[in-house]
Design a protein around this motif. Structure first.
Motif, PDB file in Angstrom:
ATOM      1  N   GLN A   1       0.832  -1.193   0.000  1.00  0.00           N
ATOM      2  CA  GLN A   1       0.000   0.000   0.000  1.00  0.00           C
ATOM      3  C   GLN A   1       0.877   1.257   0.000  1.00  0.00           C
ATOM      4  OE1 GLN A   1      -0.049  -2.511   2.219  1.00  0.00           O
ATOM      5  NE2 GLN A   1      -0.923  -1.903   4.193  1.00  0.00           N
ATOM      6  N   ARG A   2       0.383   2.310  -0.608  1.00  0.00           N
ATOM      7  CA  ARG A   2       1.221   3.472  -0.879  1.00  0.00           C
ATOM      8  C   ARG A   2       1.540   4.252   0.390  1.00  0.00           C
ATOM      9  NH1 ARG A   2      -0.177   8.181  -5.354  1.00  0.00           N
ATOM     10  NH2 ARG A   2       1.960   8.985  -5.582  1.00  0.00           N
ATOM     11  N   TRP A   3       0.502   4.651   1.123  1.00  0.00           N
ATOM     12  CA  TRP A   3       0.712   5.373   2.384  1.00  0.00           C
ATOM     13  C   TRP A   3      -0.594   5.425   3.155  1.00  0.00           C
ATOM     14  CZ3 TRP A   3       2.003   8.987  -1.893  1.00  0.00           C
ATOM     15  CH2 TRP A   3       0.899   9.741  -2.307  1.00  0.00           C
TER      16      TRP A   3
ATOM     17  N   VAL B   1       1.953   8.662   6.556  1.00  0.00           N
ATOM     18  CA  VAL B   1       2.877   7.600   6.957  1.00  0.00           C
ATOM     19  C   VAL B   1       3.047   6.630   5.789  1.00  0.00           C
ATOM     20  CG1 VAL B   1       3.393   5.796   8.631  1.00  0.00           C
ATOM     21  CG2 VAL B   1       2.087   7.814   9.327  1.00  0.00           C
ATOM     22  N   SER B   2       4.306   6.400   5.421  1.00  0.00           N
ATOM     23  CA  SER B   2       4.598   5.469   4.334  1.00  0.00           C
ATOM     24  C   SER B   2       5.680   4.491   4.793  1.00  0.00           C
ATOM     25  CB  SER B   2       5.072   6.225   3.091  1.00  0.00           C
ATOM     26  OG  SER B   2       6.242   6.976   3.377  1.00  0.00           O
ATOM     27  N   ARG B   3       5.745   3.364   4.088  1.00  0.00           N
ATOM     28  CA  ARG B   3       6.765   2.357   4.395  1.00  0.00           C
ATOM     29  C   ARG B   3       7.707   2.248   3.199  1.00  0.00           C
ATOM     30  NH1 ARG B   3       6.073  -3.924   6.448  1.00  0.00           N
ATOM     31  NH2 ARG B   3       8.025  -4.706   5.567  1.00  0.00           N
TER      32      ARG B   3
ATOM     33  N   GLY C   1      11.709   0.951   6.733  1.00  0.00           N
ATOM     34  CA  GLY C   1      11.276   1.803   7.837  1.00  0.00           C
ATOM     35  C   GLY C   1       9.933   2.451   7.563  1.00  0.00           C
ATOM     36  N   LEU C   2       9.312   2.932   8.635  1.00  0.00           N
ATOM     37  CA  LEU C   2       8.118   3.762   8.513  1.00  0.00           C
ATOM     38  C   LEU C   2       8.547   5.221   8.570  1.00  0.00           C
ATOM     39  CD1 LEU C   2       5.294   2.169  10.722  1.00  0.00           C
ATOM     40  CD2 LEU C   2       5.792   1.815   8.293  1.00  0.00           C
TER      41      LEU C   2
ATOM     42  N   GLN D   1       9.359   2.424  -2.554  1.00  0.00           N
ATOM     43  CA  GLN D   1       8.726   1.594  -1.539  1.00  0.00           C
ATOM     44  C   GLN D   1       9.442   0.246  -1.475  1.00  0.00           C
ATOM     45  OE1 GLN D   1       4.681   1.347  -2.822  1.00  0.00           O
ATOM     46  NE2 GLN D   1       4.316   3.548  -2.619  1.00  0.00           N
ATOM     47  N   ASP D   2       9.200  -0.471  -0.361  1.00  0.00           N
ATOM     48  CA  ASP D   2       9.723  -1.841  -0.249  1.00  0.00           C
ATOM     49  C   ASP D   2       9.136  -2.719  -1.360  1.00  0.00           C
ATOM     50  OD1 ASP D   2      11.221  -1.252   1.899  1.00  0.00           O
ATOM     51  OD2 ASP D   2       9.884  -2.146   3.390  1.00  0.00           O
TER      52      ASP D   2
END
Length: 323
Positions: A292-294, A302-304, A308-309, A322-323
């Motif tokens: 998911q984007r954020w 908040v994004s991953r 990390g967050l 993104q991961d």
């Protein structure tokens, strides 16, 4: 002539105040049964303990004639030997509602009025505590919400949380004073009024007496648990503002601790008005990651990415891979 003995309800209120009367006292008094009984009992307890006591009446200006009511309460207290000051506040519009805004304005005014050595006494009773627990349960917002109101927080002290509202009303009768009846306390548009007038009596009728006391006990038990969990979360070091929070580190925390750590981290990053739903959405970035984007929160996004967050301003900007 011997002094007249205190009535049983008055004595109970006085003893409750004596348990905390180790400093000068400023009593918040609306003129209602709870706060009026508290102010007069504090006057008796302060004389016994050799400490000073005075009262503050906050005029919120939310009802026609509120200034007259405040002045009348001040005169009533002065007639019983309690000096009182009227504090006029402006209640702003708030997305949290008029009740919350009025409470914030009232507490701010009381803190500003209090002298450095004074405790501020509030007249909340066991009935108020039971209502608070029910409201917290209805919101589904966790252990801290079920913990209700603390007996003491900073300079604010609630000595009457172990007494019923019926006792404060009886104390006023024993003392020969007529309390003011706030018409807002009969307004069904307020959720707390519906809880007081309809929900609690229904629970008592259907489940038997003692519901209010049981809810107050629940608050005490929940507060002990919440205090411990909050302390364990507070001992966990947060990353610097603007730095990511390692996913592996967060994912390894017990859920009860992780939610509290996330809340502290998000608040430090600028998030406001966080709900359990917001925290669940962020938690899903850890244990239900599907690319998911954020997650949008009030004040932050908040994004991953990169293991990390990241909590960044919700103003649109550039986000990394993104991961």
């Amino acid at each position: 002539m011997a002094k007249k003995a205190l009535g049983p309800a008055t004595l109970a209120v006085v003893q409750a105040v004596e348990a905390v009367a180790d400093a000068p006292l400023l009593v918040a008094c609306s003129g209602g049964p709870d706060s009026l009984a508290l102010a007069l009992a504090a006057h008796i307890a302060a004389a016994r303990r050799g400490v000073d006591v005075r009262a503050a009446i906050v005029d919120h200006g939310l009802q026609p004639g509120s200034d007259t009511v405040a002045a009348t309460v001040a005169e009533q207290l002065a007639g019983r030997g309690v000096s009182a000051v009227v504090l006029t506040v402006t209640v702003p519009d708030s997305p949290d509602g008029t009740e919350a805004a009025a409470r914030q304005a009232r507490y701010a005014a009381l803190e500003a009025e209090a002298r450095p050595d004074e405790l501020i006494l509030l007249g909340h009773t066991l009935d108020d505590q039971a209502e608070t627990v029910l409201l917290g349960l209805a919101r589904g917002s966790g252990t801290r919400s079920l913990a209700g109101m603390p007996t003491r927080r900073g300079v604010f002290v609630r000595p009457l949380l172990g007494l019923r509202a019926a006792q404060t009303a009886q104390a006023c009768a024993e003392l020969g004073v007529e309390p003011w009846r706030d018409p807002h306390n009969d307004e069904p548009r307020f959720t707390r009024v519906r809880v007081r007038r309809q929900v609690l009596p229904l629970l008592e009728a259907e489940l038997g007496p003692g519901i209010a006391e049981a809810l107050a006990r629940t608050a005490g038990l929940a507060r002990r648990d919440a205090d411990l969990l909050d302390q364990l979360a507070a001992d966990h070091q947060l990353p610097a503002v603007g730095a990511p929070f390692a996913v592996a580190e967060l994912a390894g925390l017990p859920a009860a601790i992780r939610g509290r750590v996330l809340r502290s981290w998000l608040r430090a990053a600028g998030a406001t008005d966080l709900s359990a739903t917001h925290l669940d959405a962020v938690d899903a970035l850890l244990d239900d990651w599907r690319g998911q984007r954020w997650v949008e929160l009030p004040g932050v996004r908040v994004s991953r990415r990169g293991g990390g967050l990241w909590a960044e301003s919700s103003t649109p900007g550039t986000f990394g891979p993104q991961d």
